[in-house]
Scaffold this motif. Sequence first.
Motif, mmCIF file in Angstrom:
data_model
loop_
_atom_site.group_PDB
_atom_site.id
_atom_site.type_symbol
_atom_site.label_atom_id
_atom_site.label_comp_id
_atom_site.label_asym_id
_atom_site.label_seq_id
_atom_site.Cartn_x
_atom_site.Cartn_y
_atom_site.Cartn_z
ATOM 1 N N HIS A 184 0.340 -1.309 -0.130
ATOM 2 C CA HIS A 184 -0.307 0.038 -0.164
ATOM 3 C C HIS A 184 0.690 1.265 0.013
ATOM 4 C CE1 HIS A 184 -3.974 -1.930 0.667
ATOM 5 N NE2 HIS A 184 -3.409 -2.970 1.749
ATOM 6 N N GLY A 185 2.283 0.664 -0.344
ATOM 7 C CA GLY A 185 3.198 1.996 -0.787
ATOM 8 C C GLY A 185 3.005 3.385 1.067
ATOM 9 N N ALA A 186 3.187 4.358 0.399
ATOM 10 C CA ALA A 186 2.561 5.123 1.589
ATOM 11 C C ALA A 186 1.560 5.498 2.958
ATOM 12 C CB ALA A 186 2.783 6.590 1.405
ATOM 13 N N ALA A 187 0.469 4.906 2.071
ATOM 14 C CA ALA A 187 -0.521 4.715 3.000
ATOM 15 C C ALA A 187 0.055 3.520 4.319
ATOM 16 C CB ALA A 187 -2.150 4.222 2.049
ATOM 17 N N GLY A 188 0.167 2.686 3.404
ATOM 18 C CA GLY A 188 0.422 1.359 4.004
ATOM 19 C C GLY A 188 1.602 1.890 5.735
ATOM 20 N N MET A 189 2.338 2.324 4.577
ATOM 21 C CA MET A 189 2.991 2.889 6.257
ATOM 22 C C MET A 189 2.754 4.385 7.719
ATOM 23 S SD MET A 189 6.448 3.318 6.830
ATOM 24 C CE MET A 189 7.694 2.296 6.253
ATOM 25 N N LEU A 190 1.686 4.653 6.696
ATOM 26 C CA LEU A 190 0.974 5.363 8.302
ATOM 27 C C LEU A 190 0.001 4.954 8.687
ATOM 28 C CD1 LEU A 190 0.386 8.117 8.898
ATOM 29 C CD2 LEU A 190 -2.140 8.409 6.701
ATOM 30 N N THR A 191 -0.272 4.221 8.111
ATOM 31 C CA THR A 191 -1.125 2.658 8.622
ATOM 32 C C THR A 191 -0.631 2.204 10.001
ATOM 33 O OG1 THR A 191 -2.818 2.488 7.189
ATOM 34 C CG2 THR A 191 -2.434 1.135 8.369
ATOM 35 N N LEU A 192 0.065 1.371 9.290
ATOM 36 C CA LEU A 192 2.041 0.988 10.254
ATOM 37 C C LEU A 192 2.680 1.264 11.569
ATOM 38 C CD1 LEU A 192 3.667 -1.579 11.566
ATOM 39 C CD2 LEU A 192 5.427 -0.371 9.484
ATOM 40 N N PHE A 193 2.149 2.976 11.000
ATOM 41 C CA PHE A 193 2.869 4.135 12.493
ATOM 42 C C PHE A 193 1.549 4.579 13.185
ATOM 43 C CE2 PHE A 193 2.783 8.275 13.752
ATOM 44 C CZ PHE A 193 4.033 8.164 14.668
ATOM 45 N N ILE A 194 0.724 4.975 12.744
ATOM 46 C CA ILE A 194 -0.735 4.661 13.454
ATOM 47 C C ILE A 194 -0.674 3.625 14.578
ATOM 48 C CG2 ILE A 194 -3.103 5.206 13.595
ATOM 49 C CD1 ILE A 194 -1.936 7.416 12.960
ATOM 50 N N ARG A 195 -1.171 2.342 14.389
ATOM 51 C CA ARG A 195 -1.267 0.946 14.958
ATOM 52 C C ARG A 195 0.154 0.811 15.841
ATOM 53 N NH1 ARG A 195 -2.764 -3.707 10.852
ATOM 54 N NH2 ARG A 195 -4.886 -3.427 10.420
#
Length: 285
Positions: free
Chosen positions: A156-167
């Motif tokens: 998911h690229g940047a969206a995946g990284m954001l999701t990972l960070f928020i988790r």
Amino acid sequence: MSYLAPTEFVTKMVDAGESKIFMSTRDTLVRAFMAGAILALAAAFAVTITVQTGEPLAGAILFPVGFCILYLLGFDLLTGVFTLCPLALIDKRPGVTVGGILRNWSLVFVGNFAGALTVAVMMAIIFTYGFSTEPNIVGQKIGVIGEGRTVGYAAHGAAGMLTLFIRGVLCNWMVSTGVVGAMVSTNVTGKVVAMWMPIMLFFYMGFEHSIVNMFLFPSGLMLGGHFSIYDYLVWNEIPTVLGNLVGGLAFVGLTLYSTHVRTAPKRNADYAGHLNTGRAKHNAA
């Protein structure tokens, strides 16, 4: 169930942070190693329960046993010192420096990783009969977890990284609440109950915990998971560590300290009464 008032247990948080900063290198590493190892065993326990029962909630309900054991024994997780140590600096405790905090975090990271990796090797041996057979069903599940939470985010690229960070943020909001839970009571039953609730929540919701991942992902690599060390570090561990830091410090440490130690000035009673009288007259008119 003996309960401490918020001002009392927040002061204990600051005291704990100061104590950890000045702890010897040997003791810091030993306590961090044992914390990582025990939490890794709890993660293996929870995955086993989930696989055998087919019910993720069962694993989440029982996973906190490891967290409770390690904190009752006085061991340290990186997620906990992320929250506690900066409070000693903010409180201007003598001798506390940014360098001292970073030293503690580095040592705890190394100790947690060593403990989790030790258990990862041991469990991989169990799951594969000493690497002589294919992983059993629990080992296969751990490999799948590693794939989904590394390359799954990368897809998911940047969206995946954001999701990972928020988790990661949400995880340590709950985990650090569990750390505080160990301080709100003066007896074992009260401590366990207070720790259990937020840890169960984070595990069931699939939030990202840097120390649990120190077990799951090396295990996954040993058990045939289709991802790399680069995937693990870039698409999980490093963003998770950063998210854990933000979540624990911003949503637990700083909020509790600001409202229970450095409280804002109270409102003037006469002024408040004058405002209420003025509002009543206005409404009547």
